[in-house]
Structure formats: structure tokens, C-alpha cells
Design a protein around this motif. Structure first.
Motif, PDB file in Angstrom:
ATOM      1  N   ASN A 166      -7.936  -4.464  -1.900  1.00  0.00           N
ATOM      2  CA  ASN A 166      -7.700  -5.244  -0.681  1.00  0.00           C
ATOM      3  C   ASN A 166      -8.957  -5.124   0.172  1.00  0.00           C
ATOM      4  O   ASN A 166      -9.041  -4.302   1.087  1.00  0.00           O
ATOM      5  CB  ASN A 166      -6.472  -4.748   0.071  1.00  0.00           C
ATOM      6  CG  ASN A 166      -6.129  -5.677   1.231  1.00  0.00           C
ATOM      7  OD1 ASN A 166      -6.938  -6.532   1.610  1.00  0.00           O
ATOM      8  ND2 ASN A 166      -4.952  -5.518   1.792  1.00  0.00           N
ATOM      9  N   THR A 211       0.829  -1.205   0.000  1.00  0.00           N
ATOM     10  CA  THR A 211       0.000   0.000   0.000  1.00  0.00           C
ATOM     11  C   THR A 211       0.866   1.259   0.000  1.00  0.00           C
ATOM     12  O   THR A 211       0.565   2.230  -0.700  1.00  0.00           O
ATOM     13  CB  THR A 211      -0.948  -0.026   1.220  1.00  0.00           C
ATOM     14  OG1 THR A 211      -1.714  -1.221   1.142  1.00  0.00           O
ATOM     15  CG2 THR A 211      -1.865   1.166   1.239  1.00  0.00           C
ATOM     16  N   ASP A 235      -4.468  -2.071  -5.519  1.00  0.00           N
ATOM     17  CA  ASP A 235      -3.899  -2.591  -4.275  1.00  0.00           C
ATOM     18  C   ASP A 235      -4.536  -3.963  -4.036  1.00  0.00           C
ATOM     19  O   ASP A 235      -5.655  -4.218  -4.494  1.00  0.00           O
ATOM     20  CB  ASP A 235      -4.204  -1.646  -3.105  1.00  0.00           C
ATOM     21  CG  ASP A 235      -3.257  -1.858  -1.929  1.00  0.00           C
ATOM     22  OD1 ASP A 235      -2.311  -2.655  -2.048  1.00  0.00           O
ATOM     23  OD2 ASP A 235      -3.469  -1.215  -0.880  1.00  0.00           O
TER      24      ASP A 235
HETATM   25 MG   LIG Z   1      -1.908  -2.948   2.251  1.00  0.00          MG
END
Ligand SMILES: [Mg+2]
Ligand SMILES: Nc1ncnc2c1ncn2[C@@H]1O[C@H](COP(=O)(O)OP(=O)(O)O)[C@@H](O)[C@H]1O
Length: 211
Positions: A78, A55, A156
Motif C-alpha cells: 500500500n 492491514t 498489503d
Molecule cells: Mg491499510
């Protein structure tokens, strides 16, 4: 005005050596010549396990692409441990999960302006069935749409070795960067993660050694 996290060095301290290293990563990706004319590229940032720097890397890389004048969108895929909203100082109310669960048209997926040239689709919570949602045709449809609107689409993702989600996302990606953390990621984990992503037919762009 959003409250940016201090993780976002590329924005808060653009003259630092750390910011320069994200710009050099941007250049390495540019050298891969992924872009087809008239379409943006989908890049996924993956890592074998959690807490390795996915991230952090993605959110700074996004800033450097935006600073370069490219239209960028980051998507928090995510759904298990979403965090991009916090990094860009945005609420995580509506986002990816609501769009994937609904039957609304792709244009109805909520995105937020985080910085100049940089938009964000937050996770929109933590749904109970992330892999089913991410593997659905609606996800493919969304990314096709975003590629028409943006130069760079950054995804992500949760850890490759703990969940199947990253393997699913790899199918939609034009390229993948694998992040490993010095003194944390075992060599064997990195190897397994790379193999698993390659099984999805993804193009591995390289490995980022974090820290
Ligand atoms: Mg992460
Ligand atoms: N290069 C770095 N230097 C210092 N701290 C870092 C670095 N990369 C990540 N971190 C810190 O490590 C933790 C995990 O990073 P994160 O990007 O959230 O990992 P992941 O997304 O892989 O779970 C965070 O607290 C983050 O601030």
C-alpha cells in the motif's frame, strides 16, 4: 526492540478470542492447499475501500503463521497509505519503493526482522507513481525471490475500487482474501471488488467479515 502497536492482538494477547479467530483464518487458508513443494505462497489481503481492516487482518494473520513455525514476510504494497511499519514499530526508511525504483539486485531489497519468523518490507515512503512501480517486472522478480526464501508472503494493498494497484498485485498472488467491514462495506462494493480481482485471474479464497 520494536514497539508493537496494540492492533497486534495475536502477538500481545495470544489467548484472546480475537487471536483465536486469526488462527482459525490461518487454518481456513491452510485447507485451500495452495502450497507447491519447495515454494512459498503469496497471499494478498484486499478490500473494496479504505479503513475496512486489511492491514489489521494481515498483520495479525502474519503473526499466527509465524507462531506456527512458518517463515513469513509481509510486504507493504500500500504505497499510497503505508502503515505496516507503524504496526510492527519499525522505521519506514528503506523498503519496497527504493528497491522498485533502483536497478539493484533483488537481494538488495531491505527487509527487517519484526518478530521471530516474521520479516517486513516496509513501503519505503510514498512514491508518486505506485501503479507503475507495482506493475513493473521488478515487482514480479521480487515476489519470485521471496517465494524461494519464505513459506508465506503476505501483501498489503490499497483499496480495490479506488486504485488499480490491487488488480496488478492480484496477478502475482496465489490467493486473495477479501476483507469487508460490517456496517461499512456496501454489498455492491464487495461484489464489484470481487469481480475486479477475478478479472486479474486471481484465485479468491474467501471473504472475511471484519468487526
Ligand atoms: Mg491499510
Ligand atoms: N476487528 C476490528 N476491531 C476493532 N477495530 C478494528 C478492527 N479492524 C480494524 N479496526 C480499526 O479500523 C481502522 C482501519 O483498519 P485498517 O486495518 O487500517 O484498515 P485498512 O487497512 O483496510 O485501511 C484501524 O483504526 C483499525 O485499528
Amino acid at each position: 526492540m520494536s514497539l508493537l502497536s496494540n492492533v497486534l492482538v495475536a502477538e500481545t494477547d495470544p489467548n484472546s478470542a480475537v487471536a483465536e479467530s486469526y488462527r482459525s483464518l490461518r487454518t481456513s487458508i491452510r485447507h485451500k492447499r495452495l502450497k507447491k513443494s519447495g515454494e512459498g505462497i503469496v497471499l494478498m489481503i484486499a478490500s473494496p475501500k479504505a479503513q475496512e481492516g486489511k492491514t489489521t487482518t494481515l498483520s495479525n494473520l502474519a503473526v499466527t503463521f509465524a507462531q506456527d513455525g512458518q517463515k513469513v514476510i509481509v510486504v507493504d504494497c500500500n504505497l499510497r497509505q503505508p502503515s505496516l511499519h507503524a504496526i510492527y514499530g519499525m522505521p519506514n526508511d528503506a523498503g519496497l519503493a527504493q528497491y522498485l525504483k533502483s536497478a539493484s539486485p533483488v537481494q538488495g531489497c531491505t527487509s527487517k526482522a519484526a518478530l521471530p519468523n516474521l520479516h517486513l518490507i516496509t513501503s519505503g515512503g510514498q512514491p508518486p507513481n505506485p501503479s507503475e512501480l507495482l506493475g513493473s517486472p521488478r515487482m514480479a522478480e521480487l515476489l519470485e525471490h521471496l517465494k524461494q526464501q519464505y513459506d508465506v508472503v503476505l501483501l498489503d494493498s490499497p483499496s480495490v475500487l479506488d486504485f488499480t494497484d490491487a488488480g496488478l498485485l492480484a496477478e502475482y498472488s496465489d490467493g486473495i482474501m477479501l476483507v469487508v467491514k460490517q456496517d461499512r462495506t456496501k454489498r455492491e462494493w464487495a461484489k464489484q471488488a470481487k469481480e475486479r480481482l477475478e478479472q486479474s485471474g486471481a484465485r479468491m479464497l474467501g471473504m472475511i467479515i471484519n468487526k
